[in-house]
Motif scaffolding. Structure first.
Motif, PDB file in Angstrom:
ATOM      1  N   TRP A  20      -9.111   8.597  -3.362  1.00 29.86           N
ATOM      2  CA  TRP A  20      -8.082   7.569  -3.460  1.00 29.86           C
ATOM      3  C   TRP A  20      -8.727   6.197  -3.315  1.00 29.86           C
ATOM      4  O   TRP A  20      -9.865   6.065  -2.885  1.00 29.86           O
ATOM      5  N   ILE A  21      -7.942   5.198  -3.683  1.00 28.09           N
ATOM      6  CA  ILE A  21      -8.378   3.806  -3.567  1.00 28.09           C
ATOM      7  C   ILE A  21      -7.394   3.086  -2.668  1.00 28.09           C
ATOM      8  O   ILE A  21      -6.179   3.187  -2.852  1.00 28.09           O
ATOM      9  N   SER A  22      -7.922   2.370  -1.700  1.00 27.48           N
ATOM     10  CA  SER A  22      -7.096   1.505  -0.862  1.00 27.48           C
ATOM     11  C   SER A  22      -7.471   0.058  -1.191  1.00 27.48           C
ATOM     12  O   SER A  22      -8.278  -0.187  -2.085  1.00 27.48           O
ATOM     13  N   LYS A  23      -6.913  -0.853  -0.467  1.00 34.94           N
ATOM     14  CA  LYS A  23      -7.181  -2.276  -0.699  1.00 34.94           C
ATOM     15  C   LYS A  23      -8.677  -2.591  -0.585  1.00 34.94           C
ATOM     16  O   LYS A  23      -9.231  -3.321  -1.397  1.00 34.94           O
ATOM     17  N   ASP A  24      -9.336  -1.991   0.415  1.00 32.28           N
ATOM     18  CA  ASP A  24     -10.715  -2.346   0.706  1.00 32.28           C
ATOM     19  C   ASP A  24     -11.757  -1.326   0.254  1.00 32.28           C
ATOM     20  O   ASP A  24     -12.911  -1.677   0.048  1.00 32.28           O
ATOM     21  N   TYR A  25     -11.377  -0.072   0.128  1.00 30.08           N
ATOM     22  CA  TYR A  25     -12.362   0.979  -0.125  1.00 30.08           C
ATOM     23  C   TYR A  25     -11.908   1.986  -1.168  1.00 30.08           C
ATOM     24  O   TYR A  25     -10.726   2.168  -1.406  1.00 30.08           O
ATOM     25  N   LEU A  26     -12.892   2.669  -1.708  1.00 29.72           N
ATOM     26  CA  LEU A  26     -12.697   3.864  -2.497  1.00 29.72           C
ATOM     27  C   LEU A  26     -13.141   5.017  -1.594  1.00 29.72           C
ATOM     28  O   LEU A  26     -14.184   4.922  -0.947  1.00 29.72           O
ATOM     29  N   VAL A  78      -2.745  11.716   2.311  1.00 30.23           N
ATOM     30  CA  VAL A  78      -3.364  10.418   1.997  1.00 30.23           C
ATOM     31  C   VAL A  78      -2.715   9.722   0.805  1.00 30.23           C
ATOM     32  O   VAL A  78      -2.654   8.499   0.752  1.00 30.23           O
ATOM     33  N   HIS A  79      -2.205  10.501  -0.133  1.00 30.41           N
ATOM     34  CA  HIS A  79      -1.631   9.890  -1.339  1.00 30.41           C
ATOM     35  C   HIS A  79      -0.226   9.340  -1.127  1.00 30.41           C
ATOM     36  O   HIS A  79       0.279   8.603  -1.964  1.00 30.41           O
ATOM     37  N   GLU A  80       0.392   9.674   0.009  1.00 31.03           N
ATOM     38  CA  GLU A  80       1.691   9.072   0.324  1.00 31.03           C
ATOM     39  C   GLU A  80       1.579   7.561   0.505  1.00 31.03           C
ATOM     40  O   GLU A  80       2.498   6.827   0.194  1.00 31.03           O
ATOM     41  N   GLN A  81       0.429   7.105   1.014  1.00 30.47           N
ATOM     42  CA  GLN A  81       0.292   5.684   1.331  1.00 30.47           C
ATOM     43  C   GLN A  81      -0.848   5.006   0.573  1.00 30.47           C
ATOM     44  O   GLN A  81      -1.100   3.819   0.789  1.00 30.47           O
ATOM     45  N   ASN A  82      -1.545   5.731  -0.296  1.00 34.72           N
ATOM     46  CA  ASN A  82      -2.676   5.166  -1.030  1.00 34.72           C
ATOM     47  C   ASN A  82      -2.586   5.533  -2.503  1.00 34.72           C
ATOM     48  O   ASN A  82      -1.854   6.437  -2.873  1.00 34.72           O
TER      49      ASN A  82
END
Length: 115
Positions: A41-47, A15-19
């Motif tokens: 992790w945190i993405s654009k829309d969610y934690l 998951v951390h490769e892209q987030n």
């Protein structure tokens, strides 16, 4: 390396490769009677907060006490970062594949979502 450590490490890398990784002190969470986080992790829309469970598919589940603490952690982080949040349970593909074949390397189930 123990099986749960291997699953956490593998899923974290995945998951951390892209987030954006989110690291939080387990001692801070424990002081506030919240659950320790395996991967987040945190993405654009969610934690996201993920609990990794390895071992036999049916025998390793999240206890009610642990689930309550993880939900407290999710609420805390969501309010801290002012984000919608999801709590996930992750199992390795090896256990999941016994019942459900999939090309995805993990079985991920959403436990809770805060919007």
């Amino acid at each position: 390396m123990k099986s749960f450590e291997k699953l956490e490490s593998t899923y974290s890398y995945f998951v951390h490769e892209q987030n954006t990784p989110l690291l939080i002190s387990s001692s801070l969470l424990r002081k506030r009677n919240m659950g320790q986080i395996d991967v987040s992790w945190i993405s654009k829309d969610y934690l996201y907060v993920a609990e990794c469970k390895s071992g036999h598919y049916l025998s390793h589940t999240i206890s009610k006490t642990q689930l309550k603490r993880l939900k407290n952690s999710l609420h805390f982080l969501a309010s801290l970062f002012n984000k919608s949040a999801k709590l996930l349970e992750v199992k390795s593909q090896e256990e999941f594949a016994k019942s459900y074949p999939s090309a995805y390397p993990f079985k991920v189930c959403k436990i809770m979502e805060l919007t």
